[in-house]
Design an enzyme around this catalytic site. Sequence first.
Site, short mmCIF file in Angstrom:
data_model
loop_
_atom_site.label_atom_id
_atom_site.label_comp_id
_atom_site.label_asym_id
_atom_site.label_seq_id
_atom_site.Cartn_x
_atom_site.Cartn_y
_atom_site.Cartn_z
N GLY A 7 0.81 -1.37 0.08
CA GLY A 7 -0.14 -0.08 0.23
C GLY A 7 0.67 1.22 -0.05
N GLY A 12 0.48 4.22 4.31
CA GLY A 12 1.60 3.37 3.97
C GLY A 12 2.91 4.18 3.61
NE ARG A 31 -5.26 -0.90 -6.55
CZ ARG A 31 -6.33 -0.31 -6.28
NH1 ARG A 31 -7.55 -0.99 -6.70
NH2 ARG A 31 -6.40 0.83 -5.60
CE LYS A 79 -6.07 3.68 12.66
NZ LYS A 79 -5.92 4.94 13.10
CE LYS A 167 -10.18 6.10 13.69
NZ LYS A 167 -9.69 6.90 12.42
#
Length: 308
Positions: A7, A12, A31, A79, A167
């Site tokens: 990532g 990242g 990618r 997350k 959150k």
Amino acid sequence: MKVAVIGAGAWGSTLVGLAKENGHSVKVWSRQSPHSLEQVIDGANLVVSAISMKGVRSVISQLKSLSLSPDTIFITATKGLDPSGTELNLPRLPSQLWQSAFPTHAVAILSGPNLSKEIQHGLPAASVIASKNLEAAKQVQVVLSSSRFRIYTNSDPLGVELGGALKNVIAIAVGACDGLQLGTNAKAALVTRGLAEMIRIGTYWGAKAETFYGLSGLGDLLATCNSALSRNYQVGYGLAQGKTLEEVLSQLEGTAEGVNTTHVLIRLADQQNISVPISFQVHQLLQREVTPQAAVAALMLRDSKPEV
């Protein structure tokens, strides 16, 4: 150590910088990467997943066909909740997907109040690394900790991961609160009751209540609800300004994980009869079934009850 980061988005790239500053050898895959995933993870001691929730299953599938050292530690920095993982009336978290695919490997969760741009600008921050394998967590702590990025270990990976995911839902609500200019009192009440809602959900699913008072719960909640750098906050703010969800998402740099998390959460909460009034109004807002003003009214006019 050899670190592979999957990532190349904001988070990242931030983790790449932190590892490199500590003198570790770091390779990155995305990618658009000119290198294959096999080349990037070759010989890696740590594999860090910093991709959006929707890409986790695909990357895991590719990695399962590759050769990895049995000592390789997986770190998930995603997350969110897996949208296809509610068939057993339980949330499917990124770490669970990694652990299921690589049962003999240590898996750790990195989560906390970590706005990427602030860290990239050299500002100090703290985070949490949680794992059932404490020695693995300590190894990650050493690799990424520095004078400007302090990492604590935690033995409640479920609570740490849920804190980071839940959150984002509350942040959408708070963004809408600020977008409507409802003031500091309303925002303080919303954040406080939002934390209570996160704890209610988390403990129902087996997490420790005290974890949500730490960096991955309250800490991340405060950062996400008080900064325009937060993509989930921007979603709520934009909706309160009269924009459509599609318009808001098209203007974001990256993924607002709270949108998917909200839909998955409401599906699970309905199945299990968990009280999630704030999350429910966020879901209604995202579905265009209620206006921001009506969502506020619905929360304010709920039946009176004790605080605890």
